[in-house]
Motif scaffolding. Structure first.
Motif, mmCIF file in Angstrom:
data_model
loop_
_atom_site.group_PDB
_atom_site.id
_atom_site.type_symbol
_atom_site.label_atom_id
_atom_site.label_comp_id
_atom_site.label_asym_id
_atom_site.label_seq_id
_atom_site.Cartn_x
_atom_site.Cartn_y
_atom_site.Cartn_z
ATOM 1 N N LEU A 219 0.831 -1.202 0.000
ATOM 2 C CA LEU A 219 0.000 0.000 0.000
ATOM 3 C C LEU A 219 0.865 1.252 0.000
ATOM 4 C CD1 LEU A 219 -2.726 1.461 0.233
ATOM 5 C CD2 LEU A 219 -2.525 1.213 2.718
ATOM 6 N N VAL A 220 1.895 1.281 0.831
ATOM 7 C CA VAL A 220 2.777 2.446 0.881
ATOM 8 C C VAL A 220 3.458 2.646 -0.467
ATOM 9 C CG1 VAL A 220 4.890 3.361 1.930
ATOM 10 C CG2 VAL A 220 3.118 2.348 3.372
ATOM 11 N N ARG A 221 3.894 1.560 -1.083
ATOM 12 C CA ARG A 221 4.533 1.682 -2.401
ATOM 13 C C ARG A 221 3.548 2.230 -3.425
ATOM 14 N NH1 ARG A 221 7.301 -3.577 -5.001
ATOM 15 N NH2 ARG A 221 5.114 -4.185 -5.243
ATOM 16 N N ALA A 222 2.285 1.759 -3.371
ATOM 17 C CA ALA A 222 1.270 2.235 -4.314
ATOM 18 C C ALA A 222 0.961 3.710 -4.083
ATOM 19 C CB ALA A 222 0.000 1.394 -4.183
ATOM 20 N N MET A 223 0.870 4.122 -2.811
ATOM 21 C CA MET A 223 0.613 5.533 -2.518
ATOM 22 C C MET A 223 1.781 6.399 -2.972
ATOM 23 S SD MET A 223 -1.505 5.931 1.024
ATOM 24 C CE MET A 223 -0.299 5.182 2.102
ATOM 25 N N ASP A 224 2.990 5.951 -2.714
ATOM 26 C CA ASP A 224 4.165 6.714 -3.147
ATOM 27 C C ASP A 224 4.141 6.934 -4.661
ATOM 28 O OD1 ASP A 224 5.119 6.858 -0.567
ATOM 29 O OD2 ASP A 224 6.610 5.264 -0.808
ATOM 30 N N ALA A 225 3.735 5.904 -5.396
ATOM 31 C CA ALA A 225 3.716 6.001 -6.850
ATOM 32 C C ALA A 225 2.704 7.021 -7.344
ATOM 33 C CB ALA A 225 3.408 4.635 -7.459
ATOM 34 N N GLU A 226 1.677 7.312 -6.528
ATOM 35 C CA GLU A 226 0.649 8.273 -6.937
ATOM 36 C C GLU A 226 0.693 9.552 -6.103
ATOM 37 O OE1 GLU A 226 -3.231 6.703 -7.762
ATOM 38 O OE2 GLU A 226 -2.444 4.702 -8.221
ATOM 39 N N GLY A 227 1.816 9.772 -5.406
ATOM 40 C CA GLY A 227 2.009 11.018 -4.669
ATOM 41 C C GLY A 227 1.110 11.176 -3.465
ATOM 42 N N MET A 228 0.761 10.081 -2.813
ATOM 43 C CA MET A 228 -0.091 10.136 -1.621
ATOM 44 C C MET A 228 0.738 9.833 -0.379
ATOM 45 S SD MET A 228 -3.405 7.961 -2.933
ATOM 46 C CE MET A 228 -4.301 8.371 -4.431
ATOM 47 N N ASP A 229 0.365 10.456 0.743
ATOM 48 C CA ASP A 229 1.095 10.214 1.991
ATOM 49 C C ASP A 229 0.143 10.134 3.182
ATOM 50 O OD1 ASP A 229 0.348 12.856 2.109
ATOM 51 O OD2 ASP A 229 2.365 13.656 2.438
ATOM 52 N N PHE A 230 -1.012 9.518 2.975
ATOM 53 C CA PHE A 230 -1.991 9.406 4.050
ATOM 54 C C PHE A 230 -1.432 8.578 5.205
ATOM 55 C CE2 PHE A 230 -4.609 9.910 0.163
ATOM 56 C CZ PHE A 230 -5.292 11.063 0.522
ATOM 57 N N PRO A 231 -1.808 8.910 6.444
ATOM 58 C CA PRO A 231 -1.325 8.147 7.598
ATOM 59 C C PRO A 231 -1.952 6.755 7.663
ATOM 60 C CG PRO A 231 -2.858 9.845 8.304
ATOM 61 C CD PRO A 231 -2.622 10.068 6.854
ATOM 62 N N LEU A 232 -1.234 5.845 8.339
ATOM 63 C CA LEU A 232 -1.634 4.444 8.428
ATOM 64 C C LEU A 232 -2.071 4.067 9.837
ATOM 65 C CD1 LEU A 232 1.190 2.610 6.445
ATOM 66 C CD2 LEU A 232 -1.105 3.170 5.645
ATOM 67 N N HIS A 233 -3.148 3.308 9.899
ATOM 68 C CA HIS A 233 -3.607 2.649 11.123
ATOM 69 C C HIS A 233 -3.195 1.187 11.008
ATOM 70 C CE1 HIS A 233 -7.089 1.541 14.006
ATOM 71 N NE2 HIS A 233 -6.560 0.399 13.613
ATOM 72 N N LEU A 234 -2.456 0.660 11.996
ATOM 73 C CA LEU A 234 -1.964 -0.708 11.948
ATOM 74 C C LEU A 234 -2.719 -1.598 12.928
ATOM 75 C CD1 LEU A 234 1.918 -0.213 11.943
ATOM 76 C CD2 LEU A 234 0.358 -0.264 9.982
ATOM 77 N N GLY A 235 -2.902 -2.859 12.535
ATOM 78 C CA GLY A 235 -3.488 -3.833 13.438
ATOM 79 C C GLY A 235 -3.524 -5.205 12.794
ATOM 80 N N VAL A 236 -3.450 -6.232 13.627
ATOM 81 C CA VAL A 236 -3.661 -7.613 13.201
ATOM 82 C C VAL A 236 -5.045 -7.999 13.687
ATOM 83 C CG1 VAL A 236 -2.910 -10.017 13.415
ATOM 84 C CG2 VAL A 236 -1.208 -8.175 13.360
ATOM 85 N N THR A 237 -5.950 -8.316 12.779
ATOM 86 C CA THR A 237 -7.305 -8.653 13.191
ATOM 87 C C THR A 237 -7.352 -10.052 13.788
ATOM 88 O OG1 THR A 237 -7.864 -9.517 11.009
ATOM 89 C CG2 THR A 237 -8.310 -7.204 11.406
ATOM 90 N N GLU A 238 -8.333 -10.250 14.669
ATOM 91 C CA GLU A 238 -8.618 -11.577 15.218
ATOM 92 C C GLU A 238 -7.364 -12.255 15.778
ATOM 93 O OE1 GLU A 238 -10.019 -10.897 11.891
ATOM 94 O OE2 GLU A 238 -11.640 -10.084 13.095
ATOM 95 N N ALA A 239 -6.550 -11.522 16.541
ATOM 96 C CA ALA A 239 -5.294 -12.073 17.049
ATOM 97 C C ALA A 239 -5.504 -13.081 18.177
ATOM 98 C CB ALA A 239 -4.387 -10.946 17.542
#
Length: 562
Positions: A219-239
């Motif tokens: 996702l970060v690579r895809a955003m970088d390619a299109e000039g986006m820098d939105f912040p990320l929320h991280l989590g592992v679901t159903e841990a």
């Protein structure tokens, strides 16, 4: 600054109520209530406990318009008690609830998998290019008025992609893959960009740690390619819960934090939600401490792929290295439980070599070919120093098998468990996987071996016990998830290598546990459905009989349940 020094990805700041995430702001901790959102008193009390534990943001489920509206009442009561904590509405399947929530909350989470598209049906659908383009226009038409309402009401949004709820349309083109998850997010982000709406946070989650980590990187690579820098929320679901839930979360979230990704995190545990916050805080603090370590030199080895790193090539030394599964070593022997037996103790490692990271290529010249190496470090930046050494080996063509050693003699057991999961989990997820060794004054050898095997299992490198894919519960859960999970685990302790899902509701349940062997999924008030893989085999069983029916199903398939 070296590639092995810690530094955070620069993201754009996004304000949610009185909290700003991204930019230069600290990583924000959050959790989610598991009360009924229509139970105002219980939701207020739990949200305040979560905030008092240190969460900067609290999320509540909103199945419909009335729940979305009641979050406003909950927010008003909390503010009358002195709590200014931003509240987030969690929306699935119901755009009307999202529009209502935009009038009463600080942020609205929408799921691209079901905001416009119907819920996932696991059918294979075919779209022509023209039909696919028409579906993208439908997204624009549905999302744009929602963005305008959020703009008008000073509300942020979270575009939250879940591995288990990709739309059939995305599945038809990309399959159940990280690439599909990324495209699901990017379709919505492109509309936000087109409409000049930048109050956006993104999450892209899975219960499979390997999928979760790879997808965030993509996702970060895809955003970088299109000039986006939105912040990320991280989590592992159903841990899940307990040590297993903490280890799984720490491996996934910790790996990405170590790579500089993540502006807000939630550790999802099948426990009281306020218990998640101290765990999240420890993960963030442990990784952030790398920033104060002495700088390390060096570069990645040629050809190393940071998004999908391959396992480092090593020769076999007996059952270590090559394509062998990673081994586990402890520093002394004792009576071990069946699921915590190491492959070696250090007394059996005569002839092995010990090296300290960071190191130079010159130091490798005196190591005999093929001899196993135990690599450790006292450097404050554990991950960076170990990677500097491992990449030096790769660049020098040094292919001896390497055991990753981490020592936690200066801390309590709980901290050692989390830190080892972050440190060793990151290295394993970066392709360094011949073996691990954990030592610590608060960790007996049996517990250290159990932890090492748990980290390897979370990284999907070695399966040694049953894995439980269990959600943390929310207002949609209509049975006691915590006690049910304890009963399922107690009844299946004799099993080895199976994956069992225990899910509170049908929203993400069947999808998030789609790679599970068996599933226990809430189907309504006091009702449960049982799954074998993706197939629902028994529907609407009374909850008080469902655990026994699950065991009968597993036993009928030839598994020994003890």
């Amino acid at each position: 600054m070296s590639v092995f020094d810690y530094h955070r990805r620069k993201s754009s700041p996004v304000r949610i109520g009185n909290v700003t995430i991204g930019g230069d702001n600290p990583v924000c901790l959050q959790s989610m209530t598991n009360t009924s959102t229509m139970d105002t008193e219980a939701s207020v009390a739990q949200a305040e406990r979560i905030a008092s534990a240190g969460a900067g943001i609290v999320r509540l489920t909103a199945q419909g318009v009335r729940e979305a509206r009641n979050i406003g009442e909950i927010r008003n009561l909390m503010r009358s008690h002195g709590y200014e904590t931003p509240l987030v509405a969690d929306i699935h399947f119901n755009p009307k609830a999202a529009f209502e929530a935009a009038c009463h909350t600080d942020k609205v989470r929408i799921n691209p998998g079901n905001f416009v598209d119907p819920g996932r049906t696991f059918r294979k659908l075919d779209y022509t290019d023209g039909e696919y383009a028409a579906e993208l226009e439908r997204i624009d038409e549905a999302l744009t008025p929602f963005l305008e309402l959020c703009r008008k009401n000073d509300v942020a949004i979270r575009i939250g992609v879940n591995h288990g709820s990709l739309s059939d349309r995305i599945m038809s083109r990309y399959g159940d893959t990280p690439a599909g998850m990324v495209e699901s997010a990017m379709e919505f982000l492109r509309v936000c960009r087109k409409r000049d709406f930048d109050r956006v946070v993104i999450s892209i989650k899975a219960s499979n740690v390997v999928v979760m980590v790879e997808t965030a990187r993509r996702l970060v690579r895809a955003m970088d390619a299109e000039g986006m820098d939105f912040p990320l929320h991280l989590g592992v679901t159903e841990a899940g819960d307990g040590e297993d839930g903490r280890v799984k979360s720490a491996v996934g979230i910790g790996t990405l934090l170590n790579e500089g990704l993540g502006d807000t995190i939630r550790v999802s545990l099948s426990e009281d939600p306020e218990c998640e916050v101290p765990v999240a805080r420890k993960l963030v603090e442990h990784v952030a401490a790398r920033a104060t370590a002495p700088s390390l030199g060096g570069e990645f080895a040629a050809g190393y792929d940071q998004v999908t790193p391959a396992r480092r090539v090593s020769v076999k030394s007996g059952n270590i290295g090559g394509d062998n599964r990673p081994v586990v070593i402890t520093d002394s022997s004792e009576n071990f439980n069946p699921d915590s037996t190491p492959d070696y103790v250090t007394g059996e490692t005569v002839g092995w070599c010990r090296l300290e990271a960071p190191l130079t290529a010159e130091e490798l010249k005196n190591v005999p070919a093929g001899v196993a190496v135990i690599l450790s470090t006292k450097h404050k930046n554990y991950v960076g120093a170990m990677e500097q050494a491992l990449h030096t080996m790769m660049s020098a063509g040094f292919d001896n098998p390497v055991i990753l050693h981490a020592d936690y003699s200066d801390m309590d057991a709980d901290s050692a468990i989390l830190n080892a999961s972050v440190d060793l989990g990151t290295l394993l997820m970066h392709g360094f996987a011949d073996g691990v060794m954990i030592t610590g004054s608060a960790l007996a050898p049996e517990r250290a071996a159990h932890l090492a095997l748990g980290i390897l299992q979370s990284a999907r490198l070695r399966i040694s016990r049953t894995e439980y894919i269990a959600c943390p519960g929310c207002g949609r859960t209509l049975f006691d998830l915590q006690s049910t999970l304890r009963r399922v685990k107690a009844a299946t302790t004799a099993l080895r290598g199976l994956k069992i899902g225990v899910m509170g509701c049908i929203v993400n349940g069947p999808g998030e546990m789609a790679d599970a062997d068996y599933g226990y999924v809430g189907a309504g008030a006091g009702k449960v459905s049982l799954y074998r893989g993706k197939e629902c085999v028994e529907k609407n069983i009374p909850a008080d009989a469902a655990v026994e029916r699950l065991l009968a199903l597993i036993k009928a398939d030839g598994h020994d349940v003890g």
